[in-house]
Structures are given as structure tokens and as C-alpha cells.
Scaffold this motif. Sequence first.
Motif, PDB file in Angstrom:
ATOM      1  N   HIS A   1      38.316  39.068  17.694  1.00  0.00           N
ATOM      2  CA  HIS A   1      37.445  39.960  18.470  1.00  0.00           C
ATOM      3  C   HIS A   1      36.049  39.365  18.389  1.00  0.00           C
ATOM      4  O   HIS A   1      35.407  39.411  17.340  1.00  0.00           O
ATOM      5  N   PHE A   2      35.592  38.787  19.502  1.00  0.00           N
ATOM      6  CA  PHE A   2      34.374  37.994  19.492  1.00  0.00           C
ATOM      7  C   PHE A   2      33.289  38.575  20.389  1.00  0.00           C
ATOM      8  O   PHE A   2      33.567  39.046  21.494  1.00  0.00           O
ATOM      9  N   LEU A   3      32.052  38.507  19.915  1.00  0.00           N
ATOM     10  CA  LEU A   3      30.862  38.836  20.695  1.00  0.00           C
ATOM     11  C   LEU A   3      30.357  37.522  21.273  1.00  0.00           C
ATOM     12  O   LEU A   3      29.921  36.627  20.537  1.00  0.00           O
TER      13      LEU A   3
ATOM     14  N   THR B   1      32.881  44.206  28.897  1.00  0.00           N
ATOM     15  CA  THR B   1      31.628  44.786  28.422  1.00  0.00           C
ATOM     16  C   THR B   1      31.970  45.519  27.120  1.00  0.00           C
ATOM     17  O   THR B   1      33.125  45.921  26.923  1.00  0.00           O
ATOM     18  N   PRO B   2      31.000  45.710  26.233  1.00  0.00           N
ATOM     19  CA  PRO B   2      31.306  46.433  24.990  1.00  0.00           C
ATOM     20  C   PRO B   2      31.903  47.821  25.253  1.00  0.00           C
ATOM     21  O   PRO B   2      32.780  48.270  24.509  1.00  0.00           O
TER      22      PRO B   2
ATOM     23  N   PRO C   1      38.862  46.870  24.790  1.00  0.00           N
ATOM     24  CA  PRO C   1      39.983  47.511  24.112  1.00  0.00           C
ATOM     25  C   PRO C   1      39.996  47.236  22.604  1.00  0.00           C
ATOM     26  O   PRO C   1      40.498  48.046  21.832  1.00  0.00           O
ATOM     27  N   LEU C   2      39.441  46.102  22.190  1.00  0.00           N
ATOM     28  CA  LEU C   2      39.389  45.774  20.765  1.00  0.00           C
ATOM     29  C   LEU C   2      38.429  46.688  20.020  1.00  0.00           C
ATOM     30  O   LEU C   2      38.682  47.084  18.877  1.00  0.00           O
TER      31      LEU C   2
ATOM     32  N   GLU D   1      40.096  49.946  19.471  1.00  0.00           N
ATOM     33  CA  GLU D   1      41.055  49.869  18.361  1.00  0.00           C
ATOM     34  C   GLU D   1      40.361  49.794  17.006  1.00  0.00           C
ATOM     35  O   GLU D   1      41.030  49.801  15.974  1.00  0.00           O
ATOM     36  N   GLY D   2      39.022  49.676  17.012  1.00  0.00           N
ATOM     37  CA  GLY D   2      38.267  49.619  15.760  1.00  0.00           C
ATOM     38  C   GLY D   2      38.297  48.264  15.075  1.00  0.00           C
ATOM     39  O   GLY D   2      37.988  48.157  13.891  1.00  0.00           O
ATOM     40  N   ILE D   3      38.650  47.214  15.812  1.00  0.00           N
ATOM     41  CA  ILE D   3      38.688  45.867  15.239  1.00  0.00           C
ATOM     42  C   ILE D   3      37.256  45.333  15.150  1.00  0.00           C
ATOM     43  O   ILE D   3      36.532  45.321  16.143  1.00  0.00           O
ATOM     44  N   PRO D   4      36.815  44.913  13.959  1.00  0.00           N
ATOM     45  CA  PRO D   4      35.439  44.418  13.810  1.00  0.00           C
ATOM     46  C   PRO D   4      35.172  43.210  14.702  1.00  0.00           C
ATOM     47  O   PRO D   4      36.032  42.344  14.871  1.00  0.00           O
TER      48      PRO D   4
END
Length: 192
Positions: A19-21, A168-169, A173-174, A177-180
Motif C-alpha cells: 500500500h503505497f503513497l 485518490t486517498p 480500497p487499501l 481495509e486499514g492497511i498502513p
Amino acid sequence: MSWSLQEAIERTGVLKQGHFLLSSGRHSAQYMQCAQLLQYPHDAGKAGEAIAELFRDEAVDVVVGPALGGVIIAHEVARALGVRCLFTERKEGVMEMRRGFAVKPGERVLVIEDVVTTGGSVKEVIALLEEMQAEVVAVGSIVDRTGGHNPFACPYRALTEIKIESYTPEECPLCREGIPVVKPGSRTPAKG
């Protein structure tokens, strides 16, 4: 044995899962980390030679790459073309040519990056080179993530195109799901 970019990308683990920004401010489940490929001089050299072949007829005087991702691959392209290599870097958020590097007015420049998505860093480099009155003849990269859209006013060519979905943030979906989220790369994400 012949060299294959796809094989090298797989072998060196360029495509990361998580999960990447992204630097665009968007989120993605995948991230291209070409430094994994470029850490191997043989692979970096072969990628540089392959990109150089795409621009052999452009009469390039100098190759310029943005730090950090474009430095190694720009150097390898310049080596293959037999021209000098410079790089730009950000100082307090502004793209600059430092370390005594300079281009002369009218010099024909090829800008090289590892991965192009929105083209933000490359556009900053092009603007800087145009201020110096250089002629930007083209842009090249290892990976094209633009979705087939050339974001530049000059020709753009890449060794491969890879499609990676981003969100977009608010629609990610990640995140739901609460994935950091992890911030890879060296560029500060855009403000949303």
C-alpha cells in the motif's frame, strides 16, 4: 544469453506489492522501484544501451537525469551514446543544476528518468534546461506509467509500459481495509 528487460524486472524485484503513497499524492497496491534493477551494473548498462538505441538519431550533446531515480540510468544512456551526463537535484523543493554542472545555449539534451507517471520531475528538469537555453530533444525512461499519454512537449519513448492502478486517498480500497500506507521513493508527495 540475450538480455531481457522483463526478465531483469522480475529477477531484481522491481515491482513491489503493498500500500503505497505515490509522489502524485495517489495511493496504489503496486510500486515500481527501478533502483532494484539499477543496483546491478550489468542490468543498468543493458537498460542504458537499449534506451540509447531509441534516441541514436537525435544528435544528443548531453544527457540529463533528475536525482535520484534518473541519475544511474541517465549515466548509462550517456555512456552508450558517448556523451556527457549531468543530473539535477532539488534544493529546498526547487529543481536545480548544482555541483558546477551547466549546459550551453543550444546544446541538444536528452532527459532520462527511471519511471515516468505524471512526468512532474521531468517537467521541472525541462523548464530548468529551457531557462538555460538548451534544446530538449526528447525524454526517455525505463518504464512508462503514463497510460499512453505523452505528458511532454517533445518526443517521449520508454523501454516498456506498465499499467498500475492508483486511487485518490478517499477512494482507496487499501485505506478502507486499514492497511498502513508506505511512502517509497525520494520525492515528497503532492498536496491533495
